[in-house]
Design an enzyme around this catalytic site. Structure first.
Site, PDB file in Angstrom:
ATOM      1  CG  ASN A  17      86.602  79.767  36.107  1.00 18.45           C
ATOM      2  OD1 ASN A  17      87.307  80.423  36.883  1.00 18.45           O
ATOM      3  ND2 ASN A  17      85.315  79.610  36.297  1.00 18.45           N
ATOM      4  CB  SER A  64      82.903  73.909  45.721  1.00 18.34           C
ATOM      5  OG  SER A  64      81.499  73.939  45.737  1.00 18.34           O
ATOM      6  N   PRO A  65      85.625  74.046  43.151  1.00 16.15           N
ATOM      7  CG  PRO A  65      86.275  74.073  40.896  1.00 16.15           C
ATOM      8  CD  PRO A  65      85.068  73.932  41.786  1.00 16.15           C
ATOM      9  CE1 TYR A  81      73.647  70.359  41.118  1.00 16.58           C
ATOM     10  CE2 TYR A  81      74.689  70.490  38.963  1.00 16.58           C
ATOM     11  CZ  TYR A  81      74.758  70.218  40.313  1.00 16.58           C
ATOM     12  OH  TYR A  81      75.960  69.816  40.849  1.00 16.58           O
ATOM     13  CG  HIS A 111      73.875  64.776  43.335  1.00 13.58           C
ATOM     14  ND1 HIS A 111      73.104  65.738  42.737  1.00 13.58           N
ATOM     15  CD2 HIS A 111      74.978  65.420  43.776  1.00 13.58           C
ATOM     16  CE1 HIS A 111      73.710  66.912  42.813  1.00 13.58           C
ATOM     17  NE2 HIS A 111      74.847  66.742  43.449  1.00 13.58           N
TER      18      HIS A 111
END
Length: 266
Positions: free
Chosen positions: A230, A178-179, A41, A99
């Protein structure tokens, strides 16, 4: 050992320094106590600055990062794990993932490095990410340290039943990236209707469903409103009929998919 919160804060694509620091400090102010980043990232240093700037003690935050696929050889894994800890400003990384089992991933070299990092005290817990079920079971068998978490894409359109069952069988956390399916859940009539019935966002419905399935979602958000929205999913309770309706949505729809992904190389 630190508590592993039910909801985490993801930092994927928070590549701008100011945006990343603002988002992470806001998340900590709101109440998040689990922050997830990765070498890929390119923001570990920014996350570290946010942790240092926040009024929340870093010892109260569960900090997770991931080894880049290019850094999975023994020497690189050891060296870059130390670099990640330095960037994050922590003496011990609470959770270090592999990862992707790609590129330089070698089960013997990579897992040996993880075990040694745990033994040395630089890493508290070992995680895996994006492993196929067979790769997951093989890694569990060959690691000395227990697998603490397996991070995969999971949301109502990709429900990961087999990996949820394996998490229960092997007693590790399933962490969902990515929920909210990059907000595709907001385009689903079933989820939108449930959200309207509760007066909440479709994202909250998706997150509440993921948590009710025993997984730990790590939604990424940049704006304060989305970060707070969220987090409010922790207060949402869905009823049995709503769970049944969402369970029926599973269609193996991946947001993150590419030719060399592990599930495409069976």
């Amino acid at each position: 050992m630190k508590e592993f919160p039910q909801l985490g804060f993801g930092t994927y694509k928070l590549e701008d320094r100011d945006e990343c620091i603002d988002a992470v400090t806001t998340a900590l102010d709101v109440g998040y106590r689990h922050v997830d980043t990765a070498q890929m990232y390119d923001n570990e240093e920014y996350v570290g600055e946010a942790l240092a700037e926040s009024d929340v003690d870093v010892d109260d935050v569960f900090v997770a990062t991931k080894l880049k696929p290019a850094n999975l050889g023994y020497d690189d894994a050891i060296e870059t794990a130390h670099e990640s800890a330095e960037k994050l400003g922590v003496e011990t990384i609470d959770l270090l993932y592999v990862h992707w089992p790609l590129n330089t991933y070698d089960e013997d070299e990579t897992l040996t490095a993880l075990d040694e990092l745990v033994e040395a005290g630089l890493v508290a817990n070992v995680g895996l990410s994006n492993f196929r079920p067979d790769q997951l079971e093989s890694a569990i068998e060959n690691l000395d340290a227990p697998v603490f978490a397996h991070q995969v894409e999971m949301h109502p359109l990709l429900q990961q039943t087999e990996l949820r069952e394996l998490a229960t069988e092997y007693d590790h956390h399933l962490v969902a990236y990515s929920p909210i399916a990059r907000n595709e859940v907001a385009e689903n009539d079933t989820i939108v209707e449930i959200a309207e019935n509760h007066g909440v966002s479709p994202a909250q419905v998706s997150l509440a469903w993921v948590m009710a399935k025993g997984a730990t979602p790590i939604p990424k958000a940049a704006s304060p409103d989305h970060i707070r929205d969220n987090f409010d999913a922790l207060d949402l309770d869905l009823d049995e009929a709503e769970f049944t309706a969402i369970d029926a949505l599973d269609r193996d729809h991946r947001i993150v998919d590419f030719e060399s992904a592990p599930w495409n190389r069976v």
